[in-house]
Design an enzyme around this catalytic site. Structure first.
Site, PDB file in Angstrom:
ATOM      1  N   THR A 422       0.868  -1.177   0.000  1.00  0.00           N
ATOM      2  CA  THR A 422       0.000   0.000   0.000  1.00  0.00           C
ATOM      3  C   THR A 422       0.902   1.222   0.000  1.00  0.00           C
ATOM      4  OG1 THR A 422      -1.725  -1.190   1.157  1.00  0.00           O
ATOM      5  CG2 THR A 422      -1.787   1.168   1.415  1.00  0.00           C
ATOM      6  N   THR A 440      -4.604   1.908  -1.534  1.00  0.00           N
ATOM      7  CA  THR A 440      -4.142   0.520  -1.638  1.00  0.00           C
ATOM      8  C   THR A 440      -4.852  -0.242  -2.743  1.00  0.00           C
ATOM      9  OG1 THR A 440      -3.804  -1.482  -0.314  1.00  0.00           O
ATOM     10  CG2 THR A 440      -5.879  -0.335   0.014  1.00  0.00           C
ATOM     11  N   GLU A 442      -4.487  -3.533  -1.792  1.00  0.00           N
ATOM     12  CA  GLU A 442      -4.290  -4.605  -0.811  1.00  0.00           C
ATOM     13  C   GLU A 442      -2.916  -5.236  -0.984  1.00  0.00           C
ATOM     14  OE1 GLU A 442      -4.138  -6.570   2.193  1.00  0.00           O
ATOM     15  OE2 GLU A 442      -4.320  -8.162   0.718  1.00  0.00           O
ATOM     16  N   GLU A 461      -8.913  -6.780  -2.236  1.00  0.00           N
ATOM     17  CA  GLU A 461      -9.255  -6.269  -0.897  1.00  0.00           C
ATOM     18  C   GLU A 461     -10.188  -7.187  -0.111  1.00  0.00           C
ATOM     19  OE1 GLU A 461      -7.462  -3.643   1.136  1.00  0.00           O
ATOM     20  OE2 GLU A 461      -7.656  -3.002  -0.937  1.00  0.00           O
ATOM     21  N   SER A 491     -10.163  -2.711   7.454  1.00  0.00           N
ATOM     22  CA  SER A 491      -8.845  -2.235   7.056  1.00  0.00           C
ATOM     23  C   SER A 491      -7.995  -1.970   8.293  1.00  0.00           C
ATOM     24  CB  SER A 491      -9.017  -0.938   6.257  1.00  0.00           C
ATOM     25  OG  SER A 491      -7.769  -0.336   6.012  1.00  0.00           O
ATOM     26  N   GLY A 512       1.392  -1.106   5.206  1.00  0.00           N
ATOM     27  CA  GLY A 512       1.955  -2.222   5.976  1.00  0.00           C
ATOM     28  C   GLY A 512       0.932  -3.182   6.540  1.00  0.00           C
TER      29      GLY A 512
END
Ligand code: GLU
Length: 625
Positions: A422, A440, A442, A461, A491, A512
C-alpha cells in the site's frame, strides 16, 4: 515537548521552485529538475529564502511528489495536489495503489477547521456471501483466493478522488490527471523498490498475461533503471479526463472490469470466479466520515474510524499506555529501552485481541462500537493487565459489553496475515489545508489481474474479510468482519492528524497491512513521549506484533536504518518472554516495517515542512513562491 520540535531540520537550501528536501536514494528526475530551477533562478535566491511557502508534499516516490508539487506551484490546493498524486502513484507505484483499489483520504480544511474523511474503501459485490472464502467449510488457500476474481472488491478510488475534488478542489478531474497521463505516456525509470517487488512477487506479475506484458515484457522482469511506458494506462486516464469518473463505473471500461474479475485460478474451479456485476460498479459511492478523535498526554489525534481498525486500535493502545512514563529515561523508560518497548508490545497484543473479534464495517453490524472499546473504564481495566516486569501469558479479547471473552474468542474469524504494502502520502497547501491519504490495492500487485486493454491492476481487498465466518449468536461474536453484500472489509489504514491546542501540527500514516497500526503508534510515541522531530520519529527503529500470541517483528542493524533496536534491548525483551527474537543471533531484529510520509507545521513560525521514509524512496518537496 515544544511544538516546533515536530518540524524536521532543513535539509535543502531554499530557492525558488520545487525543493526536494529529502533524497535518500537515487532520484534522478527530481535532482535534475532542481538543478535546472536552481541555475535559472539562483539570482532570486536571496528573495526566495524569505518568501512565503506555497506548500509541501511528501510521498513514497519522487515522481508522485513532483506531480503534487507541480499542482501546488500552479496554485492548486492540497486536495488538487492529492488527486494528482493519487493518479501519479497508479503509474509509478502500480504495485501498491491505483484506480483498481480504494483508500481513506483525510482532509483538514483550514478555513472551517473541519476534518473530513473520504472513505473510498472497496465493497463486496451484491452476490458476495459470508462463506465465499470457505465454500466447503475450509478456508481457501490465501495465495489462490487472493489471485482470483473472487477477491476483487468494487473499486472506490476514482469516485473517492472525484468526490474530494468536487467538494474542496479547484481543479477539474481532467486537470488533476495531467501529470499521471504524462508519466504513463512518456514513461519513467523503474526504481529499486518497483524492481524488487517484481523480482519478489510470489508469481503475481506472471499469472495473467496482461500484467506480465507490462512488468515482464518478453518474459523478462523489469529491472531498476529500465524505462516503463504504459500506453494502455495512459489511454484509461485520458478516458477519465474526457468523460469523468462515471466512465470508470459505467460503459465499456466497467464492462471490462467485470469481465476481468470473472476470472479465477483454475485450481479453485468455479469458487474462484469474481462475483461483481455492472450494477455493483454503477452503485458504488464513497462515504464521507468524521474522524475518530482521541487524546494522549494533552495532544489530540484525529484518525480513522471503522471500517478501518487503524485509528480505533491505535487509540486503544495509546489509552492503555498513558499511565506508563514512556519518555522517562530516569524511570527506566525512554526511546528504545526494553521497558518502553515491552509496554508497547503488550498494548499491541491486547488491542489486536479486541480487533480480531470486535472491529469491522460499523455500518453493517450491531455489535460493539468504537466508543465501547475506547471507554476510559474499559481501557483502564485492559491497561491494568500490563505488567512492566512480565509478559502476559494469555491475551484474549476484552468484554466491553460484558460478553464472555473466552466464548467469543473461541471462534475466531479465520483471519490471515495481511501483506505489507500500500502507500501513504501527505500534502499541505499555502492556506494550511492538509490531506493525509492511505491508498491501496491490498496485497502487492493486488489480485495480479490487469484489466485487459486498460492497463491497471484490480485489488484483492476482499481477502481482508474473515475467510471463515465468525458470527455466532450463542457466543455473541458479531462476525464484525464477515463477508456480506455491499460491506467493506476491515482495514488497518490509519491516516492521522496530530493537533495541539486545536492546531494541526502533523499529518502522517503508513502502509503495511496490520503493521500500519503499530507503525503509526511508534511514530506517535516518538513524537509525543520522546520529543523527536518528525524525521527522527520516522527514522527511528520500529517494533510490531499483530496477533495476541504472535512473535515480535522489529528493526535492528540489519534493517538498513541509521540505528536499530539495540542488542541489549532485544536481549531484555527475550528474557521477558517475547518471541521472534532468535536467541542464536545477537541482533535478531531484521524487519522493515511501514513507510511513513508526513507533513508538519511549526506553530511558532507557521513553517510548513515534511518528512519521508528512507524505507522506500520517500521524497519531500517544498514549494516556495
Ligand atoms: N488491505 C490492507 C488494509 O486495508 C491494505 C493496507 C496495507 O496492506 O498496507 O489494511
Amino acid at each position: 515537548m515544544p511544538v516546533q520540535a515536530l518540524g524536521h531540520p532543513p535539509r535543502a537550501v531554499a530557492y525558488c521552485g520545487l525543493i526536494p528536501s529529502r533524497m535518500p536514494h537515487a532520484m534522478n528526475a527530481v535532482k535534475t529538475l532542481s538543478l535546472i530551477l536552481f541555475l535559472a533562478q539562483a539570482g532570486l535566491y536571496a528573495w526566495a529564502a524569505h518568501a512565503a511557502q506555497d506548500g509541501v508534499v511528501s510521498t513514497s516516490h519522487p515522481a508522485a511528489s513532483a506531480a503534487g508539487a507541480r499542482i501546488l506551484a500552479q496554485g492548486g490546493n492540497a486536495v488538487d495536489a492529492a488527486a494528482a498524486i493519487q493518479f501519479a502513484l497508479n503509474v509509478v507505484e502500480p504495485q501498491s495503489s491505483g484506480m483498481g483499489g480504494g483508500g481513506f483520504m483525510m482532509v483538514y480544511l483550514a478555513k472551517t477547521r473541519e476534518i473530513v474523511i473520504v472513505d473510498s474503501r472497496e465493497r463486496a459485490p451484491g452476490r458476495a456471501n459470508a462463506s465465499q472464502f470457505a465454500p466447503d467449510g475450509q478456508p481457501l488457500a490465501f495465495a489462490l483466493a487472493s489471485t482470483s476474481g473472487l477477491s476483487v472488491g468494487v473499486p472506490g478510488t476514482v469516485r473517492g478522488v472525484d468526490l474530494a475534488l468536487r467538494r474542496w478542489g479547484t481543479l477539474s478531474l481532467a486537470d488533476a490527471l495531467v501529470p499521471a497521463i504524462e508519466l504513463a505516456e512518456s514513461g519513467f525509470r523503474v526504481n529499486r523498490f518497483l524492481a524488487d517487488d517484481i523480482a519478489h512477487d510470489g508469481g503475481r506479475t506472471a499469472l495473467y498475461p496482461e500484467t506480465a506484458a507490462i512488468f515482464r515484457p518478453g518474459g523478462r522482469a523489469l529491472l531498476e533503471g529500465d524505462w516503463l511506458v504504459q500506453p494502455d494506462l495512459a489511454k484509461t486516464l485520458k478516458l477519465l479526463a474526457r468523460n469523468g469518473a462515471r466512465a470508470f463505473y459505467d460503459g465499456p471500461l466497467a464492462a471490462a472490469i467485470v469481465r476481468a474479475q470473472s476470472r479465477g485460478r483454475s485450481e479453485l474451479g468455479d469458487a474462484g470466479h469474481g462475483r461483481m456485476t455492472r450494477a455493483d460498479l454503477t452503485a458504488y459511492q464513497p462515504t464521507l466520515r468524521k474522524p475518530l478523535i482521541g487524546h494522549y498526554r494533552g495532544w489530540t489525534l484525529a484518525t480513522m474510524p471503522p471500517p478501518s481498525s487503524g485509528g480505533l486500535t491505535m487509540l486503544q493502545m495509546l489509552g492503555m499506555m498513558e499511565r506508563f512514563p514512556l519518555g522517562g529515561v530516569a524511570q527506566g523508560y525512554g526511546p528504545g529501552s526494553a521497558r518502553t518497548l515491552h509496554v508497547m508490545v503488550e498494548a499491541m497484543r491486547l488491542a489486536f485481541a479486541d480487533r480480531a473479534v470486535w472491529i469491522g464495517d460499523e455500518d453493517r453490524q450491531t455489535g460493539i462500537s468504537g466508543q465501547d472499546l475506547l471507554h476510559p473504564a474499559y481501557l483502564a481495566a485492559r491497561s491494568a493487565l500490563i505488567d512492566p516486569e512480565r509478559r502476559l501469558e494469555n491475551v484474549t479479547a476484552g468484554r466491553p459489553r460484558g460478553l464472555d471473552p473466552a466464548r467469543v474468542s473461541a471462534r475466531r474469524g479465520g483471519a490471515r496475515a495481511e501483506s505489507p504494502h500500500t502507500t501513504h502520502f501527505a500534502v499541505m497547501d499555502k492556506h494550511g489545508n492538509v490531506v493525509t491519504y492511505t491508498s491501496t490495492i491490498e496485497h502487492t500487485w493486488g489480485s495480479g489481474i490487469t484489466v485487459p486493454g486498460y492497463g491497471f491492476l484490480l485489488n484483492n481487498e476482499l481477502t481482508d474479510f474473515n475467510f471463515l465466518p465468525a458470527a455466532d449468536t450463542v457466543s455473541g461474536n458479531p462476525g464484525a468482519n464477515d463477508v456480506a453484500p455491499g460491506k467493506r472489509p476491515r482495514s488497518s489504514m490509519a491516516p492521522t492528524l496530530l493537533l495541539k491546542d486545536g492546531q494541526v501540527v502533523a499529518a502522517y500514516g503508513s502502509p503495511g497491512g496490520a503493521t500500519i497500526i503499530n507503525t503509526v503508534l511508534n511514530v506517535t510515541v516518538n513524537l509525543i513521549d520522546h520529543g523527536m522531530n518528525m524525521q527522527q520519529a520516522i527514522d527511528a527503529p520500529r517494533i510490531s506484533v499483530t496477533h495476541p500470541a504472535g512473535t515480535l517483528s522489529c528493526e535492528g542493524s540489519g534493517s538498513g536504518l541509521p540505528a536499530g533496536i539495540s542488542p541489549a534491548s532485544q536481549l531484555a525483551l527475550r528474557t521477558l518472554g517475547h518471541g521472534g527474537l532468535d536467541s542464536a543471533r545477537e541482533d535478531a531484529c531484521q524487519a522493515t516495517i511501514g513507510s511513513v510520509q508526513a507533513v508538519t507545521v511549526d506553530t511558532s513560525n507557521g513553517r510548513h515542512d515534511g518528512a519521508a521514509d528512507p524505507r522506500r524512496e520517500g521524497t519531500v518537496i517544498r514549494v516556495v513562491r
